[in-house]
Design a protein around this motif. Structure first.
Motif, PDB file in Angstrom:
ATOM      1  N   LEU A  62     -19.491 -49.742   5.215  1.00 44.53           N
ATOM      2  CA  LEU A  62     -18.450 -49.391   6.184  1.00 44.53           C
ATOM      3  C   LEU A  62     -17.473 -50.545   6.348  1.00 44.53           C
ATOM      4  O   LEU A  62     -16.253 -50.357   6.270  1.00 44.53           O
ATOM      5  CB  LEU A  62     -19.088 -49.046   7.538  1.00 44.53           C
ATOM      6  N   LEU A  63     -17.996 -51.739   6.560  1.00 48.30           N
ATOM      7  CA  LEU A  63     -17.137 -52.908   6.745  1.00 48.30           C
ATOM      8  C   LEU A  63     -16.337 -53.219   5.491  1.00 48.30           C
ATOM      9  O   LEU A  63     -15.194 -53.672   5.571  1.00 48.30           O
ATOM     10  CB  LEU A  63     -17.975 -54.114   7.163  1.00 48.30           C
ATOM     11  N   GLY A  64     -16.907 -52.934   4.328  1.00 53.03           N
ATOM     12  CA  GLY A  64     -16.200 -53.171   3.073  1.00 53.03           C
ATOM     13  C   GLY A  64     -15.063 -52.196   2.816  1.00 53.03           C
ATOM     14  O   GLY A  64     -14.138 -52.495   2.061  1.00 53.03           O
ATOM     15  N   ARG A  65     -15.113 -51.047   3.438  1.00 57.65           N
ATOM     16  CA  ARG A  65     -14.061 -50.038   3.243  1.00 57.65           C
ATOM     17  C   ARG A  65     -12.850 -50.254   4.149  1.00 57.65           C
ATOM     18  O   ARG A  65     -11.838 -49.580   3.984  1.00 57.65           O
ATOM     19  CB  ARG A  65     -14.616 -48.634   3.481  1.00 57.65           C
ATOM     20  N   HIS A  66     -12.952 -51.169   5.116  1.00 56.36           N
ATOM     21  CA  HIS A  66     -11.868 -51.322   6.094  1.00 56.36           C
ATOM     22  C   HIS A  66     -11.483 -52.787   6.251  1.00 56.36           C
ATOM     23  O   HIS A  66     -12.332 -53.675   6.253  1.00 56.36           O
ATOM     24  CB  HIS A  66     -12.299 -50.744   7.448  1.00 56.36           C
ATOM     25  N   ASP A  67     -10.182 -53.021   6.407  1.00 57.35           N
ATOM     26  CA  ASP A  67      -9.659 -54.369   6.622  1.00 57.35           C
ATOM     27  C   ASP A  67      -9.926 -54.825   8.048  1.00 57.35           C
ATOM     28  O   ASP A  67     -10.009 -54.016   8.975  1.00 57.35           O
ATOM     29  CB  ASP A  67      -8.142 -54.399   6.405  1.00 57.35           C
ATOM     30  N   ALA A  68      -9.995 -56.135   8.214  1.00 52.96           N
ATOM     31  CA  ALA A  68     -10.198 -56.700   9.546  1.00 52.96           C
ATOM     32  C   ALA A  68      -9.006 -56.404  10.454  1.00 52.96           C
ATOM     33  O   ALA A  68      -9.153 -56.292  11.666  1.00 52.96           O
ATOM     34  CB  ALA A  68     -10.435 -58.200   9.441  1.00 52.96           C
ATOM     35  N   ASP A  69      -7.826 -56.284   9.870  1.00 54.59           N
ATOM     36  CA  ASP A  69      -6.609 -56.032  10.656  1.00 54.59           C
ATOM     37  C   ASP A  69      -6.357 -54.551  10.908  1.00 54.59           C
ATOM     38  O   ASP A  69      -5.412 -54.200  11.612  1.00 54.59           O
ATOM     39  CB  ASP A  69      -5.395 -56.624   9.949  1.00 54.59           C
ATOM     40  N   LEU A  79     -15.634 -38.352  19.419  1.00 54.98           N
ATOM     41  CA  LEU A  79     -16.581 -38.260  18.304  1.00 54.98           C
ATOM     42  C   LEU A  79     -15.873 -37.807  17.030  1.00 54.98           C
ATOM     43  O   LEU A  79     -16.138 -38.338  15.947  1.00 54.98           O
ATOM     44  CB  LEU A  79     -17.736 -37.328  18.655  1.00 54.98           C
ATOM     45  N   ARG A  80     -14.975 -36.856  17.150  1.00 56.33           N
ATOM     46  CA  ARG A  80     -14.217 -36.401  15.963  1.00 56.33           C
ATOM     47  C   ARG A  80     -13.325 -37.509  15.419  1.00 56.33           C
ATOM     48  O   ARG A  80     -13.222 -37.696  14.204  1.00 56.33           O
ATOM     49  CB  ARG A  80     -13.383 -35.172  16.304  1.00 56.33           C
ATOM     50  N   THR A  81     -12.667 -38.227  16.316  1.00 58.91           N
ATOM     51  CA  THR A  81     -11.792 -39.322  15.900  1.00 58.91           C
ATOM     52  C   THR A  81     -12.588 -40.434  15.229  1.00 58.91           C
ATOM     53  O   THR A  81     -12.198 -40.952  14.177  1.00 58.91           O
ATOM     54  CB  THR A  81     -11.024 -39.881  17.114  1.00 58.91           C
ATOM     55  N   LEU A  82     -13.715 -40.794  15.823  1.00 57.18           N
ATOM     56  CA  LEU A  82     -14.548 -41.858  15.265  1.00 57.18           C
ATOM     57  C   LEU A  82     -15.142 -41.435  13.921  1.00 57.18           C
ATOM     58  O   LEU A  82     -15.246 -42.245  12.999  1.00 57.18           O
ATOM     59  CB  LEU A  82     -15.637 -42.250  16.259  1.00 57.18           C
ATOM     60  N   ARG A  83     -15.526 -40.169  13.787  1.00 55.29           N
ATOM     61  CA  ARG A  83     -16.015 -39.669  12.498  1.00 55.29           C
ATOM     62  C   ARG A  83     -14.893 -39.680  11.463  1.00 55.29           C
ATOM     63  O   ARG A  83     -15.088 -40.049  10.312  1.00 55.29           O
ATOM     64  CB  ARG A  83     -16.575 -38.260  12.622  1.00 55.29           C
ATOM     65  N   GLY A  84     -13.695 -39.280  11.888  1.00 52.28           N
ATOM     66  CA  GLY A  84     -12.551 -39.245  10.981  1.00 52.28           C
ATOM     67  C   GLY A  84     -12.165 -40.608  10.443  1.00 52.28           C
ATOM     68  O   GLY A  84     -11.633 -40.724   9.338  1.00 52.28           O
ATOM     69  N   PHE A  85     -12.447 -41.650  11.191  1.00 54.64           N
ATOM     70  CA  PHE A  85     -12.139 -43.005  10.733  1.00 54.64           C
ATOM     71  C   PHE A  85     -12.924 -43.351   9.485  1.00 54.64           C
ATOM     72  O   PHE A  85     -12.390 -43.939   8.542  1.00 54.64           O
ATOM     73  CB  PHE A  85     -12.427 -44.014  11.849  1.00 54.64           C
ATOM     74  N   ASP A  86     -14.200 -42.997   9.458  1.00 56.05           N
ATOM     75  CA  ASP A  86     -15.031 -43.226   8.274  1.00 56.05           C
ATOM     76  C   ASP A  86     -16.157 -42.196   8.273  1.00 56.05           C
ATOM     77  O   ASP A  86     -17.251 -42.442   8.777  1.00 56.05           O
ATOM     78  CB  ASP A  86     -15.601 -44.650   8.263  1.00 56.05           C
TER      79      ASP A  86
END
Length: 178
Positions: A77-84, A146-153
């Motif tokens: 998960l952390l590898g798929r997203h930038d810190a910024d 929950l939908r928004t958080l799921r949609g993020f990853d």
């Protein structure tokens, strides 16, 4: 269904084959249906065993192994997203996570800030699905979060949700909940 098909020969085999087909299709489209279908199989077909039952596997493995698998997924998960990158927030999700609904391992209490809701969301959703606590039906804001958080990853959410459902369904009475 058994009663409706009593006149047919091999009714149990027909029902079992139908269930296996349903399970295959359900799990192919939504991997988190795997532990749910395994639990359903145990209730409807108690004398039968599924091959590759995630629920049975979860029961045989130590919880530490599941936590290690989740740690691998978390690193992905952390590898798929930038810190910024913007990480969505979830105040309702965090309120439930911090209310004692989740085990410490799934609360990520050591973290502060923007990544915590994304990490906690699948565990909150699983606890709700498993009926871990009596409270009102989810409010619109919680469902939206929950939908928004799921949609993020969705890869993280679906994997963690499936693992936590399996843990919850596999636990014996008296064991610690999610």
């Amino acid at each position: 269904m058994r009663e409706a098909l009593t006149d047919l020969q091999d009714v149990d085999e027909i029902l079992w084959t139908t269930f296996e087909g349903f399970r295959s299709r359900a799990v192919a489209s939504r991997p988190y249906f795997d532990p749910l279908c395994d639990w359903l199989q145990e209730q409807v077909f108690p004398g039968r065993k599924l091959t590759n039952s995630s629920l049975e596997l979860t029961r045989r493995l130590r919880a530490d192994f599941i936590f290690q698998q989740l740690a691998v997924e978390e690193r992905a998960l952390l590898g798929r997203h930038d810190a910024d990158e913007y990480w969505p927030q979830g105040p309702s999700v965090m309120q439930l996570a911090d209310s004692g609904l989740l085990r410490d391992e799934f609360r990520y209490a050591g973290l502060t800030g923007f990544q915590r809701p994304v990490r906690c969301a699948p565990f909150v959703a699983a606890a709700i699905a498993l009926g871990a606590r009596e409270y009102e039906l989810p409010q619109a804001a919680l469902v939206y979060e929950l939908r928004t958080l799921r949609g993020f990853d969705s890869e993280w959410f679906d994997t963690a949700y499936a693992q936590s459902l399996a843990l919850g369904l596999a636990q014996n009475e008296g064991e610690e909940a999610l």
